[in-house]
Design a protein around this motif. Structure first.
Motif, PDB file in Angstrom:
ATOM      1  N   ALA A   1      -5.287   5.272   0.233  1.00 24.00           N
ATOM      2  CA  ALA A   1      -5.030   4.955   1.655  1.00 24.00           C
ATOM      3  C   ALA A   1      -4.134   6.594   2.230  1.00 24.00           C
ATOM      4  CB  ALA A   1      -4.057   4.419   1.662  1.00 24.00           C
TER       5      ALA A   1
ATOM      6  N   PRO B   1      -7.586  -0.988  10.398  1.00 24.20           N
ATOM      7  CA  PRO B   1      -8.105   0.507   9.113  1.00 24.20           C
ATOM      8  C   PRO B   1      -8.294   1.468   9.742  1.00 24.20           C
ATOM      9  CG  PRO B   1     -10.014  -1.367  10.722  1.00 24.20           C
ATOM     10  CD  PRO B   1      -8.762  -1.644  11.018  1.00 24.20           C
ATOM     11  N   ARG B   2      -7.260   2.332  11.271  1.00 22.67           N
ATOM     12  CA  ARG B   2      -6.980   3.403  11.306  1.00 22.67           C
ATOM     13  C   ARG B   2      -6.295   2.547  12.400  1.00 22.67           C
ATOM     14  NH1 ARG B   2     -10.401   6.053  14.847  1.00 22.67           N
ATOM     15  NH2 ARG B   2      -9.637   8.043  13.975  1.00 22.67           N
TER      16      ARG B   2
ATOM     17  N   CYS C   1     -10.461   5.592  -3.771  1.00 21.21           N
ATOM     18  CA  CYS C   1      -9.747   4.336  -2.559  1.00 21.21           C
ATOM     19  C   CYS C   1      -8.667   4.348  -2.185  1.00 21.21           C
ATOM     20  CB  CYS C   1      -9.571   3.523  -3.338  1.00 21.21           C
ATOM     21  SG  CYS C   1     -11.188   2.764  -3.908  1.00 21.21           S
TER      22      CYS C   1
ATOM     23  N   ASP D   1       4.130   0.905   6.695  1.00 23.36           N
ATOM     24  CA  ASP D   1       3.660  -0.357   6.648  1.00 23.36           C
ATOM     25  C   ASP D   1       2.843  -1.303   7.326  1.00 23.36           C
ATOM     26  OD1 ASP D   1       5.063   0.040   4.140  1.00 23.36           O
ATOM     27  OD2 ASP D   1       7.532  -0.984   4.587  1.00 23.36           O
TER      28      ASP D   1
ATOM     29  N   ALA E   1      -0.775  -0.360   7.544  1.00 22.63           N
ATOM     30  CA  ALA E   1      -1.370  -0.731   6.691  1.00 22.63           C
ATOM     31  C   ALA E   1      -1.913  -1.718   6.811  1.00 22.63           C
ATOM     32  CB  ALA E   1      -0.689  -1.146   5.773  1.00 22.63           C
ATOM     33  N   GLU E   2      -1.808  -2.356   8.103  1.00 26.11           N
ATOM     34  CA  GLU E   2      -2.596  -3.934   8.607  1.00 26.11           C
ATOM     35  C   GLU E   2      -3.931  -3.401   8.996  1.00 26.11           C
ATOM     36  OE1 GLU E   2      -1.062  -7.040   8.470  1.00 26.11           O
ATOM     37  OE2 GLU E   2      -0.147  -6.020   7.318  1.00 26.11           O
TER      38      GLU E   2
ATOM     39  N   ALA F   1      -6.972   3.544   6.659  1.00 24.29           N
ATOM     40  CA  ALA F   1      -6.694   2.806   4.958  1.00 24.29           C
ATOM     41  C   ALA F   1      -8.010   3.262   4.103  1.00 24.29           C
ATOM     42  CB  ALA F   1      -7.129   1.769   4.994  1.00 24.29           C
TER      43      ALA F   1
ATOM     44  N   LYS G   1     -11.718   4.152   4.825  1.00 26.17           N
ATOM     45  CA  LYS G   1     -12.658   4.814   6.337  1.00 26.17           C
ATOM     46  C   LYS G   1     -11.940   5.837   6.319  1.00 26.17           C
ATOM     47  CE  LYS G   1     -12.533   0.637   7.354  1.00 26.17           C
ATOM     48  NZ  LYS G   1     -13.958  -0.170   7.495  1.00 26.17           N
TER      49      LYS G   1
ATOM     50  N   TRP H   1       0.327   5.282   0.493  1.00 31.06           N
ATOM     51  CA  TRP H   1      -0.027   6.268   0.999  1.00 31.06           C
ATOM     52  C   TRP H   1       0.025   7.785   0.228  1.00 31.06           C
ATOM     53  CZ3 TRP H   1      -3.195   5.047   5.616  1.00 31.06           C
ATOM     54  CH2 TRP H   1      -2.819   3.844   5.652  1.00 31.06           C
TER      55      TRP H   1
ATOM     56  N   MET I   1       0.610  -1.023  -0.120  1.00 34.16           N
ATOM     57  CA  MET I   1       0.236  -0.123   0.087  1.00 34.16           C
ATOM     58  C   MET I   1       1.205   1.519  -0.111  1.00 34.16           C
ATOM     59  SD  MET I   1      -3.155   1.619   2.495  1.00 34.16           S
ATOM     60  CE  MET I   1      -3.774  -1.339   2.396  1.00 34.16           C
TER      61      MET I   1
END
Length: 216
Positions: free
Chosen positions: A101, A128-129, A99, A122, A125-126, A146, A149, A3, A1
């Motif tokens: 991030a 939601p916030r 979409c 990184d 990224a796991e 993410a 969210k 950002w 991901m």
């Protein structure tokens, strides 16, 4: 991901008043600009960062940050403070890329290292916030949301407790001091200098605080 970072910056004339009012009478506006340039420069060099959007109404700062490669967004009409500016920045980013991030990043992280920022993003990224507390353990230097969210920023004052209460995951990584060390006071600046600051901050600080300190 990858950002998009939203970086807020108040007008330079009003920035870093605690540095200017402290015993050292440090040049708050000059340091604020140097901090922002070093922060954004390091962020743009991070592989986890797609781009940076700076929210400011300061023309000089906006021009210099744009020259580094940042996208500059005007503050929202009617003001509303830091959280309104961050929410506006996130909405502006997602108006073009729904979409995306999105993460906020403080503009006063002059020791920021791209690799450490990458580790934080990184990890974020796991979830939601997620958020990263500042070095003092009271505030927040980074808040990530993410795709899909809401950012829901709750900065200023004791934002660590508010972000935790909002359901955001607290990032507790070791070895990311450069992402946590924001600068509001002379003591904070000395801590950042000990970590190794970027070239612009080093140049300003060299003549007023700690001559001879090297940039990283």
């Amino acid at each position: 991901m990858r950002w998009t970072l939203v970086v807020p910056l108040k007008p330079l004339a009003a920035a870093k008043s605690r540095l200017a009012a402290g015993a050292g009478r440090l040049p708050g506006p000059a340091l604020a600009l140097a901090f922002a340039l070093d922060t954004v420069g390091a962020a743009l060099a991070c592989g986890s960062v797609r781009d940076v959007a700076v929210v400011t109404r300061d023309g000089r700062a906006g021009a210099e940050l744009a020259a580094l490669g940042a996208r500059v967004l005007a503050e929202p009409p009617g003001g509303g403070g830091l959280n309104a500016a961050l929410a506006h920045g996130a909405r502006s980013v997602r108006a073009g890329r729904p979409c995306a991030a999105v993460a906020t990043l403080n503009a006063d992280l002059p020791a920021l290292r791209p690799a450490e920022l990458g580790r934080v993003l990184d990890f974020a990224a796991e979830f939601p916030r997620a958020f990263l507390p500042d070095a003092a353990g009271i505030g927040t230097t980074l808040l990530a949301a993410a795709p899909g969210k809401e950012l829901a920023p709750a900065f200023e004052g004791r934002s660590r407790a508010r972000h935790r209460a909002s359901g955001a995951w607290e990032i507790a990584l070791e070895g990311v001091d450069s992402v946590r060390q924001d600068v509001d006071t002379e003591l904070d600046l000395r801590a950042a200098l000990a970590l190794g600051v970027g070239p612009r901050t080093a140049a300003v600080a060299a003549g007023v605080l700690m001559p001879g300190r090297q940039a990283h």
